[in-house]
Design a protein around this motif. Structure first.
Motif, PDB file in Angstrom:
ATOM      1  N   SER A  26       0.595  -1.111   0.035  1.00 22.34           N
ATOM      2  CA  SER A  26      -0.232  -0.121   0.205  1.00 22.34           C
ATOM      3  C   SER A  26       0.536   0.879  -0.079  1.00 22.34           C
ATOM      4  O   SER A  26       0.514   2.322  -0.014  1.00 22.34           O
ATOM      5  CB  SER A  26      -0.678  -0.322   1.095  1.00 22.34           C
ATOM      6  OG  SER A  26      -0.033  -0.523   2.173  1.00 22.34           O
ATOM      7  N   ASP A  27       1.856   1.425   0.098  1.00 25.27           N
ATOM      8  CA  ASP A  27       2.941   2.285   0.355  1.00 25.27           C
ATOM      9  C   ASP A  27       3.501   2.183  -1.120  1.00 25.27           C
ATOM     10  O   ASP A  27       3.995   3.284  -0.972  1.00 25.27           O
ATOM     11  CB  ASP A  27       3.802   2.306   1.330  1.00 25.27           C
ATOM     12  CG  ASP A  27       5.482   1.307   1.461  1.00 25.27           C
ATOM     13  OD1 ASP A  27       4.435   0.217   0.381  1.00 25.27           O
ATOM     14  OD2 ASP A  27       6.422   0.735   1.320  1.00 25.27           O
ATOM     15  N   CYS A  28       3.615   1.933  -2.005  1.00 23.52           N
ATOM     16  CA  CYS A  28       4.108   1.914  -3.456  1.00 23.52           C
ATOM     17  C   CYS A  28       2.954   3.093  -4.241  1.00 23.52           C
ATOM     18  O   CYS A  28       2.006   3.208  -3.585  1.00 23.52           O
ATOM     19  CB  CYS A  28       3.829   0.998  -4.771  1.00 23.52           C
ATOM     20  SG  CYS A  28       4.815  -1.050  -3.502  1.00 23.52           S
ATOM     21  N   ASP A  29       3.438   3.434  -5.342  1.00 21.29           N
ATOM     22  CA  ASP A  29       3.476   4.595  -6.113  1.00 21.29           C
ATOM     23  C   ASP A  29       2.421   3.807  -6.974  1.00 21.29           C
ATOM     24  O   ASP A  29       1.253   4.369  -6.837  1.00 21.29           O
ATOM     25  CB  ASP A  29       4.161   5.236  -6.498  1.00 21.29           C
ATOM     26  CG  ASP A  29       5.313   5.907  -5.525  1.00 21.29           C
ATOM     27  OD1 ASP A  29       4.978   6.488  -5.357  1.00 21.29           O
ATOM     28  OD2 ASP A  29       6.773   5.434  -5.476  1.00 21.29           O
TER      29      ASP A  29
ATOM     30  N   ARG B 187       7.069  -4.520  -2.467  1.00 18.70           N
ATOM     31  CA  ARG B 187       7.947  -3.567  -3.555  1.00 18.70           C
ATOM     32  C   ARG B 187       8.615  -3.796  -4.662  1.00 18.70           C
ATOM     33  O   ARG B 187      10.002  -4.394  -4.590  1.00 18.70           O
ATOM     34  CB  ARG B 187       9.425  -2.963  -2.774  1.00 18.70           C
ATOM     35  CG  ARG B 187       7.877  -1.954  -1.828  1.00 18.70           C
ATOM     36  CD  ARG B 187       9.142  -1.131  -0.621  1.00 18.70           C
ATOM     37  NE  ARG B 187      10.742  -0.929  -1.512  1.00 18.70           N
ATOM     38  CZ  ARG B 187      10.334   0.625  -1.821  1.00 18.70           C
ATOM     39  NH1 ARG B 187       9.137   1.362  -1.376  1.00 18.70           N
ATOM     40  NH2 ARG B 187      11.436   1.463  -2.437  1.00 18.70           N
ATOM     41  N   HIS B 188       8.378  -4.640  -5.784  1.00 17.57           N
ATOM     42  CA  HIS B 188       7.916  -5.205  -6.687  1.00 17.57           C
ATOM     43  C   HIS B 188       9.694  -4.335  -7.893  1.00 17.57           C
ATOM     44  O   HIS B 188      10.159  -5.132  -8.594  1.00 17.57           O
ATOM     45  CB  HIS B 188       6.963  -5.664  -8.050  1.00 17.57           C
ATOM     46  CG  HIS B 188       7.748  -6.827  -8.361  1.00 17.57           C
ATOM     47  ND1 HIS B 188       7.408  -8.189  -8.204  1.00 17.57           N
ATOM     48  CD2 HIS B 188       7.984  -6.591  -9.733  1.00 17.57           C
ATOM     49  CE1 HIS B 188       7.334  -8.463  -9.863  1.00 17.57           C
ATOM     50  NE2 HIS B 188       7.925  -8.023 -10.314  1.00 17.57           N
ATOM     51  N   LEU B 189       8.916  -2.789  -8.778  1.00 18.74           N
ATOM     52  CA  LEU B 189       9.912  -2.603  -9.322  1.00 18.74           C
ATOM     53  C   LEU B 189       9.581  -0.656  -8.877  1.00 18.74           C
ATOM     54  O   LEU B 189       9.249  -0.395  -8.550  1.00 18.74           O
ATOM     55  CB  LEU B 189       9.013  -2.984 -10.644  1.00 18.74           C
ATOM     56  CG  LEU B 189       9.156  -2.352 -12.217  1.00 18.74           C
ATOM     57  CD1 LEU B 189      11.057  -3.408 -12.551  1.00 18.74           C
ATOM     58  CD2 LEU B 189       8.462  -2.650 -12.850  1.00 18.74           C
ATOM     59  N   LYS B 190      11.040  -0.639 -10.267  1.00 17.20           N
ATOM     60  CA  LYS B 190      11.213   1.055  -9.639  1.00 17.20           C
ATOM     61  C   LYS B 190      11.882   1.223 -11.283  1.00 17.20           C
ATOM     62  O   LYS B 190      12.148   0.752 -11.576  1.00 17.20           O
ATOM     63  CB  LYS B 190      12.528   1.028  -8.940  1.00 17.20           C
ATOM     64  CG  LYS B 190      12.857   2.863  -9.133  1.00 17.20           C
ATOM     65  CD  LYS B 190      14.034   3.086  -7.908  1.00 17.20           C
ATOM     66  CE  LYS B 190      14.963   2.918  -8.377  1.00 17.20           C
ATOM     67  NZ  LYS B 190      16.364   3.492  -7.484  1.00 17.20           N
TER      68      LYS B 190
END
Length: 82
Positions: free
Chosen positions: A45-48, A60-63
């Motif tokens: 839920s903290d991902c963009d 947190r999979h990909l930047k």
């Protein structure tokens, strides 16, 4: 496609700002990414860009980031197993 997250990457034609439009095929949900910042994609839920595919997408999979010198978008795996 099942439970896999499939994206369509669309560069905004005629947009000299190098914005990137990201479309999630399953839901037709879309995001327009600005090259002046980085984006984290994952199931957390903290991902963009938070995706509901917990079984196939890491928290947190990909930047995604843009290199201003080369004018290229980069995708970096954040250590996911998928």
């Amino acid at each position: 496609m099942g439970n896999r997250a499939s994206f369509v990457w669309i560069f905004l034609v005629g947009d000299l700002s190098m914005r990137l439009k990201l479309v999630l095929e399953q839901t037709n949900q879309s995001w327009t990414l600005n090259p002046t910042r980085e984006y984290i994609i994952g199931s957390g839920s903290d991902c963009d860009i938070a995706l509901p595919y917990v079984s196939v997408v890491a928290s947190r999979h990909l930047k995604l980031s843009f290199n201003q010198l080369t004018n290229i978008w980069h995708a970096q795996d954040l250590g996911s197993a998928n």
